[in-house]
Design an enzyme around this catalytic site. Structure first.
Site: not given
Length: 260
Positions: A65, A143, A156, A158, A160
């Site tokens: 992805v 999250s 991570y 940033a 989410k």
């Protein structure tokens, strides 16, 4: 079980394990065609076989992805095989744990590409098909790291957090065409990556104690929330977030209270 997803085709990224696989199984049990997407064929085939063995409908497509062309191809292949695409669940993510000072630009880019750009790629790819069909639903899986800071999770978190803002914009842009976009925000859930960092039962117990409901969530509990927002039960809900974290993010913990 109800058949809320009868005649619906649903593409689920990151569908070979954890929350994605649980969502695919629940979706198929409710009459939908679950098309799961991932990078490796074998685990995808295993989930599809399990669903089919229970009488459900499932298929798989290969895609990384973080690769724009691969996402476009996965969406096109899903429509080619099944004639339509009603729901997209952007569940796949890339997690790199690194303190800011010791992190690399490659770490940062990997997280943003796999956890945020991937959502942009998927959303952009499905919009024309959903418009043609008269509507659709997109559920993006964020999250609690996108709501609150956590050391080592700068990239991570940033990504989410960015997903939440992006989803609000997508909801506004899709509304005129009856395309709903919502976000589910998981807390700690017992998925394979979570289990991998739990050294022993003591670690599991300590993590559970930090949650107001005093336990770690199950993938099936997240699946229930995801499929609510994807279903017609949520037909008047768009641009919102649903936090499924056992109460963790609503707690102001001063370190002095003991509710045991």
């Amino acid at each position: 079980m109800t058949q809320r997803f009868a005649n619906k085709v649903v593409l689920i990224t990151g569908g070979s394990s954890g929350i994605g696989a649980a969502t695919a199984k629940r979706l198929a049990a409710e009459g939908g065609m679950a098309v799961i997407c991932g990078r490796r064929q074998q685990p995808l085939e295993e989930v599809v076989a399990e669903i089919r063995a229970q009488g459900g409908k499932a298929d798989w497509v290969i895609a990384d992805v973080s690769d724009e062309a691969a996402v476009n191809a996965a969406v096109a292949e899903t429509v080619k095989r099944h004639g339509r695409l009603d729901i997209l669940i952007n569940n796949a993510a890339t997690v790199v744990w690194a303190m800011i000072e010791g992190s690399s630009t490659a770490d940062w880019n990997a997280c943003l590409q796999g956890s945020l750009s991937s959502v942009y790629f998927g959303t952009r790819a499905v919009l024309p098909q959903m418009k043609k069909q008269g509507g659709g639903a997109i559920v993006n899986i964020s999250s609690v790291c996108g709501l609150l800071g956590s050391p080592g999770m700068g990239a991570y978190g940033a990504a989410k957090a960015g997903m939440i803002s992006f989803s609000q914009v997508a909801a506004l842009e899709g509304a005129a065409d009856n395309i709903r976009v919502n976000v589910v925000i998981p807390g700690i859930v017992m998925t394979p990556p979570t289990a991998a960092v739990m050294a022993d039962e003591k670690a599991v117990t300590a993590s559970a104690r930090a949650v107001p409901l005093r336990r770690i969530g199950k993938p099936e509990e997240l699946a229930a929330a995801i499929l609510f927002l994807a279903s017609d039960d949520a037909s008047y809900i768009t641009g919102t977030t649903l936090t499924v974290d056992g109460g963790k993010t609503c707690e102001l913990n001063t370190g002095a209270a003991d509710f045991s």
